[in-house]
Motif scaffolding. Structure first.
Motif, PDB file in Angstrom:
ATOM      1  N   PRO A  56       0.829  -1.207   0.000  1.00 46.74           N
ATOM      2  CA  PRO A  56       0.000   0.000   0.000  1.00 46.74           C
ATOM      3  C   PRO A  56       0.862   1.255   0.000  1.00 46.74           C
ATOM      4  N   PHE A  57       0.432   2.273  -0.740  1.00 50.29           N
ATOM      5  CA  PHE A  57       1.249   3.480  -0.867  1.00 50.29           C
ATOM      6  C   PHE A  57       1.568   4.088   0.494  1.00 50.29           C
ATOM      7  N   ARG A  58       0.580   4.192   1.353  1.00 48.17           N
ATOM      8  CA  ARG A  58       0.799   4.833   2.657  1.00 48.17           C
ATOM      9  C   ARG A  58       1.897   4.124   3.442  1.00 48.17           C
ATOM     10  N   THR A  59       1.812   2.786   3.507  1.00 47.21           N
ATOM     11  CA  THR A  59       2.816   2.001   4.243  1.00 47.21           C
ATOM     12  C   THR A  59       4.196   2.188   3.639  1.00 47.21           C
ATOM     13  N   SER A  60       4.268   2.054   2.332  1.00 43.42           N
ATOM     14  CA  SER A  60       5.545   2.184   1.641  1.00 43.42           C
ATOM     15  C   SER A  60       6.130   3.583   1.793  1.00 43.42           C
ATOM     16  N   PHE A  61       5.285   4.590   1.669  1.00 44.21           N
ATOM     17  CA  PHE A  61       5.774   5.963   1.733  1.00 44.21           C
ATOM     18  C   PHE A  61       6.386   6.250   3.097  1.00 44.21           C
ATOM     19  N   LEU A  62       5.732   5.824   4.149  1.00 43.75           N
ATOM     20  CA  LEU A  62       6.270   6.047   5.493  1.00 43.75           C
ATOM     21  C   LEU A  62       7.614   5.334   5.666  1.00 43.75           C
ATOM     22  N   GLN A  63       7.734   4.136   5.107  1.00 44.71           N
ATOM     23  CA  GLN A  63       9.000   3.408   5.181  1.00 44.71           C
ATOM     24  C   GLN A  63      10.092   4.130   4.398  1.00 44.71           C
ATOM     25  N   ARG A  64       9.725   4.650   3.225  1.00 45.21           N
ATOM     26  CA  ARG A  64      10.722   5.329   2.392  1.00 45.21           C
ATOM     27  C   ARG A  64      11.157   6.660   2.997  1.00 45.21           C
ATOM     28  N   VAL A  65      10.234   7.388   3.608  1.00 43.26           N
ATOM     29  CA  VAL A  65      10.601   8.624   4.280  1.00 43.26           C
ATOM     30  C   VAL A  65      11.547   8.335   5.436  1.00 43.26           C
ATOM     31  N   LYS A  66      11.300   7.243   6.139  1.00 40.91           N
ATOM     32  CA  LYS A  66      12.168   6.862   7.261  1.00 40.91           C
ATOM     33  C   LYS A  66      13.604   6.652   6.800  1.00 40.91           C
ATOM     34  N   LEU A  67      13.764   6.089   5.602  1.00 41.18           N
ATOM     35  CA  LEU A  67      15.106   5.878   5.055  1.00 41.18           C
ATOM     36  C   LEU A  67      15.845   7.192   4.822  1.00 41.18           C
ATOM     37  N   LEU A  68      15.075   8.258   4.550  1.00 43.86           N
ATOM     38  CA  LEU A  68      15.675   9.514   4.113  1.00 43.86           C
ATOM     39  C   LEU A  68      15.621  10.623   5.153  1.00 43.86           C
ATOM     40  N   ARG A  69      15.061  10.361   6.308  1.00 43.04           N
ATOM     41  CA  ARG A  69      14.779  11.456   7.234  1.00 43.04           C
ATOM     42  C   ARG A  69      16.028  12.080   7.851  1.00 43.04           C
ATOM     43  N   ASP A  70      17.190  11.424   7.729  1.00 41.50           N
ATOM     44  CA  ASP A  70      18.416  12.002   8.280  1.00 41.50           C
ATOM     45  C   ASP A  70      19.045  13.038   7.354  1.00 41.50           C
ATOM     46  N   ILE A  71      18.545  13.134   6.125  1.00 39.34           N
ATOM     47  CA  ILE A  71      19.080  14.130   5.190  1.00 39.34           C
ATOM     48  C   ILE A  71      18.418  15.474   5.493  1.00 39.34           C
ATOM     49  N   PRO A  72      19.199  16.557   5.607  1.00 36.21           N
ATOM     50  CA  PRO A  72      18.587  17.872   5.838  1.00 36.21           C
ATOM     51  C   PRO A  72      17.545  18.200   4.777  1.00 36.21           C
ATOM     52  N   VAL A  73      16.452  18.774   5.206  1.00 36.58           N
ATOM     53  CA  VAL A  73      15.340  19.071   4.310  1.00 36.58           C
ATOM     54  C   VAL A  73      15.773  19.991   3.174  1.00 36.58           C
ATOM     55  N   HIS A  74      16.602  20.976   3.462  1.00 35.63           N
ATOM     56  CA  HIS A  74      17.001  21.917   2.407  1.00 35.63           C
ATOM     57  C   HIS A  74      17.808  21.211   1.322  1.00 35.63           C
ATOM     58  N   GLU A  75      18.573  20.165   1.693  1.00 37.73           N
ATOM     59  CA  GLU A  75      19.334  19.416   0.697  1.00 37.73           C
ATOM     60  C   GLU A  75      18.400  18.617  -0.205  1.00 37.73           C
ATOM     61  N   VAL A  76      17.391  17.978   0.397  1.00 36.82           N
ATOM     62  CA  VAL A  76      16.424  17.214  -0.393  1.00 36.82           C
ATOM     63  C   VAL A  76      15.676  18.138  -1.342  1.00 36.82           C
ATOM     64  N   ASN A  77      15.260  19.288  -0.838  1.00 36.83           N
ATOM     65  CA  ASN A  77      14.512  20.244  -1.665  1.00 36.83           C
ATOM     66  C   ASN A  77      15.355  20.689  -2.860  1.00 36.83           C
ATOM     67  N   LYS A  78      16.637  20.876  -2.638  1.00 37.60           N
ATOM     68  CA  LYS A  78      17.532  21.291  -3.722  1.00 37.60           C
ATOM     69  C   LYS A  78      17.670  20.187  -4.766  1.00 37.60           C
TER      70      LYS A  78
END
Length: 210
Positions: A56-78
């Motif tokens: 399910p998208f919701r389950t997968s999305f939360l898992q994928r965000v967890k993988l990336l949450r240590d990256i600063p938001v401004h870097e991801v946005n760039k």
């Protein structure tokens, strides 16, 4: 097809709802980010399974965000704001911004730069997150595309490629599958009226609906 097109054009002034990843962009956004921290394989497995409707998208999305949450938001946005785009589709959106909307599961704090770049910062429906010290503190909401499109009262055209675009395709007056970057998900194929595998051909068709 020309006869069908004329019949569709007689129906109404459409609004146009676009998926973001692999529809506006030439790449899936989250794997592109994951590559920066050497977690591409793990991210790709989750993304592919989600696209096929196995998770399910919701389950997968939360898992994928967890993988990336240590990256600063401004870097991801760039990273997201500099990703390559399907230019013909984006040109259509820019020139018809009053009738176009982006409907994506991606996070507001990650995609705001890209939305501003294409002129859709005020026409975007997406997932939401709280940020503390330039990092994701918590996920506030995960966008459900079908529930979002149910709110629109005008006749609509939807364009997407993934399993989580199937719901909004079912709600659309004209549903388009776009396979210019990746294969259109089987569940979406069953719910579309047209499929295009080149962004210029897709954009040419959209222009004919105006």
């Amino acid at each position: 097809m020309e006869r069908e097109l004329e019949e569709y054009k007689l129906m109404s002034d459409y609004i146009f709802l676009f998926d973001m990843d692999s529809t506006i962009t030439r790449k899936e956004v989250l794997p592109e980010i994951a590559q920066k921290i050497n977690r591409l394989d793990e991210m790709r497995r989750l993304t592919e399974a989600t696209m096929r409707g196995e998770i399910p998208f919701r389950t997968s999305f939360l898992q994928r965000v967890k993988l990336l949450r240590d990256i600063p938001v401004h870097e991801v946005n760039k990273i997201v704001s500099e990703i390559s785009l399907n230019t013909a589709i984006v040109d259509f959106i820019r020139q018809n911004s009053d009738r176009c909307y982006i409907v994506t599961g991606n996070l507001d704090v990650w995609i705001s730069g890209l939305m501003k770049k294409i002129g859709m910062e005020n026409h975007c429906y997406c997932s939401k997150a709280d940020v503390v010290d330039d990092h994701i503190a918590k996920i506030v909401s995960v966008a459900d595309k079908e529930l979002i499109v149910r709110q629109f009262v005008q006749q609509m055209v939807t364009v997407g490629d993934g399993d989580n675009d199937s719901g909004m395709a079912r709600m659309a007056d004209i549903a388009i599958g776009f396979g210019g970057v990746r294969e259109i998900a089987p569940s979406l194929i069953r719910n579309i009226d047209f499929a295009f595998y080149d962004d210029q051909r897709c954009a040419d068709f959209l222009w004919k609906l105006l």
